[in-house]
Design a protein around this motif. Structure first.
Motif, PDB file in Angstrom:
ATOM      1  N   TYR A  39      48.046  67.474  30.722  1.00 35.31           N
ATOM      2  CA  TYR A  39      47.830  68.822  30.212  1.00 35.31           C
ATOM      3  C   TYR A  39      46.495  68.891  29.454  1.00 35.31           C
ATOM      4  N   ASP A 182      48.270  72.464  33.902  1.00 31.73           N
ATOM      5  CA  ASP A 182      48.846  71.120  34.213  1.00 31.73           C
ATOM      6  C   ASP A 182      48.313  70.589  35.350  1.00 31.73           C
ATOM      7  N   GLU A 189      48.605  78.941  32.385  1.00 30.38           N
ATOM      8  CA  GLU A 189      48.893  79.945  31.576  1.00 30.38           C
ATOM      9  C   GLU A 189      48.017  80.318  30.634  1.00 30.38           C
ATOM     10  N   LEU A 191      46.901  81.835  27.270  1.00 33.78           N
ATOM     11  CA  LEU A 191      47.193  81.850  25.640  1.00 33.78           C
ATOM     12  C   LEU A 191      46.365  82.114  24.692  1.00 33.78           C
ATOM     13  N   ARG A 238      56.703  59.833  28.220  1.00 31.44           N
ATOM     14  CA  ARG A 238      56.806  60.778  27.146  1.00 31.44           C
ATOM     15  C   ARG A 238      56.779  60.331  25.680  1.00 31.44           C
ATOM     16  N   LEU A 265      50.974  69.919  24.206  1.00 25.09           N
ATOM     17  CA  LEU A 265      52.370  70.639  24.316  1.00 25.09           C
ATOM     18  C   LEU A 265      52.706  71.207  23.091  1.00 25.09           C
ATOM     19  N   GLU A 266      52.435  70.468  21.982  1.00 24.73           N
ATOM     20  CA  GLU A 266      52.852  71.267  20.779  1.00 24.73           C
ATOM     21  C   GLU A 266      52.122  72.412  20.610  1.00 24.73           C
ATOM     22  N   ARG A 268      50.847  74.351  22.940  1.00 24.15           N
ATOM     23  CA  ARG A 268      51.395  75.336  23.706  1.00 24.15           C
ATOM     24  C   ARG A 268      52.132  76.123  23.376  1.00 24.15           C
ATOM     25  N   GLY A 269      53.146  75.435  22.370  1.00 25.76           N
ATOM     26  CA  GLY A 269      54.418  75.824  22.032  1.00 25.76           C
ATOM     27  C   GLY A 269      54.193  76.905  20.838  1.00 25.76           C
ATOM     28  N   GLY A 270      52.976  76.989  20.445  1.00 27.21           N
ATOM     29  CA  GLY A 270      52.540  78.134  19.462  1.00 27.21           C
ATOM     30  C   GLY A 270      52.550  77.524  17.920  1.00 27.21           C
ATOM     31  N   VAL A 271      51.308  77.219  17.360  1.00 26.91           N
ATOM     32  CA  VAL A 271      51.121  76.737  16.038  1.00 26.91           C
ATOM     33  C   VAL A 271      49.919  77.566  15.402  1.00 26.91           C
TER      34      VAL A 271
END
Length: 364
Positions: A39, A182, A189, A191, A238, A265-266, A268-271
């Motif tokens: 990613y 990916d 996506e 963002l 993972r 991935l963190e 991407r989740g929004g920080v």
């Protein structure tokens, strides 16, 4: 061969038939993950490569780079010499192999992307070349397919065993957003950048020659690590602890890739901007210590940026071994922060750094 510097009008003996462009890219997180099916989070640069094209009237391909002041001429049955022409020829040949009847062309290239800085000037050239041919011949070619052809042109004709991130970013990204990619599925996506933040890119002053670097060696090490772990690619691991049984240096290489994927991935989740900056710092440390692709000039620059009060985090961007670094700064402060750091590096006799660009670009 060398040529007298030509304008587009002189080269085409009139206006070109088409004029397109493609941006470079800056990668915020996800370095050396694309060829591991992982990613990444790139953004497009305001700097770009323009390609103009028209049909040739003498049965020959004529390619001219105003940036390099170099001309390349070759017949349909011949090959371009090594250099910028090989990237462009690769795009042409791969389209022909897909059944596209690409006639002999005249193609004019100019770019304000700094070469050898890790901002993906090669992908911008490939994507712009394909866009020009698509526009000229009115060929159906979506953005993902275009990126895939561009990647194969670099692998098969320029000899760089690259992943697909650079070409996907040049084909699909913009400078206002991050593009989550990916590499296995090619899902993507758009963002937003972290709220209240903007980017500054600093050129270390140390040019990077990707084909001559240890890039292909790192890729081979990752493939060996995947085989020993019994997975298709390191993206399938993972838990960072799972790589600890590998011998050195495969353990370190795999640890970087697995931890880097988790950072993407963190994010991407929004920080928030502060946490995003921390993830960028951790990425650089991992590239420095586990992947061993940083150099002193990049380490000095990123450390100087981290000590600036308006910087959330900084890391090298691109494959490493020279090139540029990128920093996440408080909105409205990136230009001043970049100038402060460049001046500081000059005072202490460090890297010959220069502030390269702001992202997003300031309004005209």
């Amino acid at each position: 061969m060398m040529a007298t510097l030509l304008s587009p009008t002189e080269f085409f003996r009139g206006p070109p038939e088409v004029h397109v462009w493609a941006p470079g890219r800056v990668n915020l997180l996800g370095e050396h993950t694309d060829y591991n099916d992982g990613y990444m989070l790139p953004v497009a640069t305001p700097q770009r490569t323009d390609v103009m094209a028209a049909r040739s009237d003498d049965g020959m391909f004529h390619l001219y780079s105003a940036t390099l002041d170099q001309a390349v001429d070759f017949a349909q049955e011949d090959s371009a010499p090594h250099g910028f022409g090989r990237y462009m020829e690769g795009c042409i040949r791969l389209l022909q192999q897909r059944g596209v009847a690409v006639p002999p062309l005249r193609m004019y290239v100019r770019s304000n992307l700094a070469l050898g800085t890790g901002l993906s000037s090669s992908a911008a050239l490939e994507v712009a070349t394909l866009r020009a041919i698509r526009a000229l011949l009115k060929t159906e070619l979506d953005g993902v397919t275009l990126a895939q052809i561009a990647q194969q042109a670099e692998i098969r004709y320029a000899g760089v065993n690259c992943g697909i991130m650079d070409q996907m970013a040049s084909s699909l990204a913009d400078e206002e957003h991050m593009l989550f990619l990916d590499a296995r599925t090619l899902d993507h996506e758009v963002l937003p950048l972290p709220p209240g933040a903007e980017l500054i890119v600093i050129n270390s002053g140390v040019p990077r020659q990707l084909a001559e670097s240890k890039y292909n060696e790192r890729r081979a090490e990752c493939e060996a690590a995947s085989q020993q772990l019994g997975v298709q690619a390191l993206r399938d691991v993972r838990d960072v602890a799972d790589v600890e049984r590998l011998p050195a240096p495969l353990k370190q290489r795999a640890r970087h890739v697995v931890s880097e994927n988790l950072r993407v991935l963190e994010a991407r989740g929004g920080v928030d901007a502060a946490r995003f900056g921390e993830l960028m710092n951790l990425s650089h440390y991992s590239l420095r210590d586990d992947y061993e692709v940083s150099i002193g000039a990049l380490d000095e620059l990123t450390e100087a940026l981290r000590t600036d009060p308006d910087v959330f985090g900084a890391r090298l961007t691109g494959a490493g071994f020279g090139g540029a670094c990128v920093a996440l700064c408080r909105a409205g402060t990136a230009s001043q922060a970049g100038m402060r750091v460049v001046e500081r590096m000059r005072r202490v006799g460090g890297a010959a750094a220069s502030a390269t660009l702001l992202i997003p670009a300031p309004p005209q």
